[in-house]
Design a protein around this motif. Structure first.
Motif, short mmCIF file in Angstrom:
data_model
loop_
_atom_site.label_atom_id
_atom_site.label_comp_id
_atom_site.label_asym_id
_atom_site.label_seq_id
_atom_site.Cartn_x
_atom_site.Cartn_y
_atom_site.Cartn_z
N TRP A 56 0.86 -1.19 0.00
CA TRP A 56 0.00 0.00 0.00
C TRP A 56 0.89 1.24 0.00
CZ3 TRP A 56 -5.18 -0.80 -0.41
CH2 TRP A 56 -5.64 -2.10 -0.14
N PRO A 57 1.52 1.57 -1.14
CA PRO A 57 2.44 2.71 -1.18
C PRO A 57 1.73 4.01 -0.80
CG PRO A 57 2.58 1.40 -3.19
CD PRO A 57 1.39 0.92 -2.43
N PRO A 58 2.36 4.80 0.07
CA PRO A 58 1.76 6.09 0.42
C PRO A 58 1.80 7.06 -0.76
CG PRO A 58 3.94 5.90 1.37
CD PRO A 58 3.62 4.57 0.76
N GLN A 59 0.80 7.94 -0.84
CA GLN A 59 0.85 9.01 -1.84
C GLN A 59 1.73 10.09 -1.21
OE1 GLN A 59 -2.54 11.57 -2.57
NE2 GLN A 59 -1.92 11.91 -4.68
N THR A 60 2.90 10.29 -1.80
CA THR A 60 3.83 11.27 -1.25
C THR A 60 3.93 12.48 -2.16
OG1 THR A 60 5.69 10.12 -2.28
CG2 THR A 60 5.19 9.53 0.00
N THR A 61 4.48 13.56 -1.61
CA THR A 61 4.59 14.80 -2.35
C THR A 61 5.86 15.53 -1.93
OG1 THR A 61 3.40 16.81 -2.99
CG2 THR A 61 3.22 16.15 -0.68
N THR A 62 6.37 16.37 -2.80
CA THR A 62 7.52 17.20 -2.43
C THR A 62 7.14 18.67 -2.45
OG1 THR A 62 8.28 17.22 -4.71
CG2 THR A 62 9.23 15.54 -3.27
N GLY A 63 5.88 18.94 -2.39
CA GLY A 63 5.40 20.32 -2.35
C GLY A 63 3.97 20.31 -1.84
N LYS A 64 3.34 21.46 -1.88
CA LYS A 64 1.94 21.54 -1.46
C LYS A 64 1.10 20.79 -2.49
CE LYS A 64 -1.76 24.84 -0.36
NZ LYS A 64 -2.49 23.81 0.30
N PRO A 65 0.33 19.79 -2.04
CA PRO A 65 -0.50 19.04 -2.99
C PRO A 65 -1.54 19.95 -3.65
CG PRO A 65 -0.46 17.96 -0.83
CD PRO A 65 0.17 19.31 -0.67
N SER A 66 -1.82 19.69 -4.91
CA SER A 66 -2.87 20.44 -5.59
C SER A 66 -4.14 19.62 -5.56
CB SER A 66 -2.45 20.76 -7.03
OG SER A 66 -2.25 19.57 -7.75
N ALA A 72 -10.34 21.98 -1.13
CA ALA A 72 -8.89 22.23 -1.05
C ALA A 72 -8.40 22.31 0.40
CB ALA A 72 -8.53 23.49 -1.81
N SER A 73 -9.20 22.86 1.29
CA SER A 73 -8.76 23.02 2.68
C SER A 73 -8.62 21.66 3.39
CB SER A 73 -9.73 23.90 3.45
OG SER A 73 -11.02 23.30 3.50
N GLN A 74 -9.19 20.60 2.79
CA GLN A 74 -9.09 19.27 3.40
C GLN A 74 -7.84 18.52 2.94
OE1 GLN A 74 -10.95 18.20 5.81
NE2 GLN A 74 -12.40 19.88 5.74
N VAL A 75 -7.14 19.05 1.93
CA VAL A 75 -5.93 18.41 1.43
C VAL A 75 -4.75 18.92 2.26
CG1 VAL A 75 -4.41 18.09 -0.57
CG2 VAL A 75 -6.89 18.27 -0.90
N GLY A 76 -4.02 17.98 2.85
CA GLY A 76 -2.88 18.36 3.68
C GLY A 76 -1.76 17.35 3.56
N TYR A 119 -10.18 1.28 2.35
CA TYR A 119 -11.33 1.72 1.57
C TYR A 119 -10.97 2.87 0.65
CZ TYR A 119 -14.15 -0.90 4.93
OH TYR A 119 -14.69 -1.89 5.70
N VAL A 120 -11.65 2.96 -0.49
CA VAL A 120 -11.55 4.15 -1.32
C VAL A 120 -12.18 5.29 -0.52
CG1 VAL A 120 -11.57 2.85 -3.48
CG2 VAL A 120 -13.72 3.72 -2.56
N VAL A 121 -11.86 6.51 -0.92
CA VAL A 121 -12.27 7.69 -0.15
C VAL A 121 -13.26 8.51 -0.97
CG1 VAL A 121 -11.43 9.69 1.14
CG2 VAL A 121 -9.94 7.70 0.83
N SER A 122 -14.35 8.92 -0.33
CA SER A 122 -15.33 9.77 -0.99
C SER A 122 -14.85 11.22 -0.97
CB SER A 122 -16.68 9.68 -0.28
OG SER A 122 -16.62 10.40 0.94
N PRO A 123 -15.41 12.09 -1.83
CA PRO A 123 -15.02 13.50 -1.81
C PRO A 123 -15.29 14.19 -0.46
CG PRO A 123 -16.14 12.99 -3.85
CD PRO A 123 -16.28 11.78 -2.96
N SER A 124 -16.16 13.61 0.36
CA SER A 124 -16.41 14.19 1.68
C SER A 124 -15.35 13.76 2.70
CB SER A 124 -17.81 13.81 2.19
OG SER A 124 -17.86 12.41 2.42
N GLY A 125 -14.45 12.86 2.28
CA GLY A 125 -13.37 12.42 3.15
C GLY A 125 -13.69 11.18 3.96
#
Length: 149
Positions: A56-66, A72-76, A119-125
């Motif tokens: 289950w590879p993590p979704q990683t980032t090297t900057g602020k995720p778009s 948008a305020s729920q993306v961290g 589980y997959v994630v809904s747009p409501s989180g």
């Protein structure tokens, strides 16, 4: 786009967006690969490391995720034990499933592995806990009964 490979991007900012699937609207990355949450995680802390993070590879980032089509305020982000930066949504660390080999696949839906369900994630989180349509293979089989429409 520099790459359409099916692996976690190793550079740049990650993307979280929505897509239609047999499970309804779900979160995917910029390439359309399904994102999952792990019920064993507490808050933004990932408990999936080592062999878990290989499956289950993590979704990683090297900057602020778009983001696109999500709040948008729920993306961290959260810092993993290996000091990489993992994307979170609505406080949940996000992961891929190694057996999803192309965009749109949801092979990890409802899998119980490494001590809890995925589980997959809904747009409501929130986790989407329903099974895919009857055409999806249910080898891991959910015997919840009742369901239906």
């Amino acid at each position: 786009m520099p790459s359409s490979s099916a692996t976690t991007p190793t550079g740049g900012a990650a993307t979280v967006k929505t897509a239609s699937s047999p499970l309804g609207q779900i979160l995917v990355d910029g390439s359309g690969r399904t994102l999952y949450l792990f019920k064993a995680d507490t808050g933004t802390t990932s408990t999936c490391n080592g062999s878990c993070a290989q499956a289950w590879p993590p979704q990683t980032t090297t900057g602020k995720p778009s983001s696109s089509g999500v709040t948008a305020s729920q993306v961290g982000t959260t810092t993993r034990t290996d000091h990489s930066t993992q994307v979170t949504y609505h406080g949940h660390p996000l992961y891929y499933f190694a057996e999803d080999t192309k965009p749109g696949q949801t092979n990890g839906q409802g899998v119980n592995a490494f001590g809890a369900s995925w589980y997959v994630v809904s747009p409501s989180g929130t986790p989407v806990t329903s099974a895919a349509s009857a055409s999806a293979s249910a080898s891991a089989g959910s015997t919840s009964g009742g369901g239906g429409y």
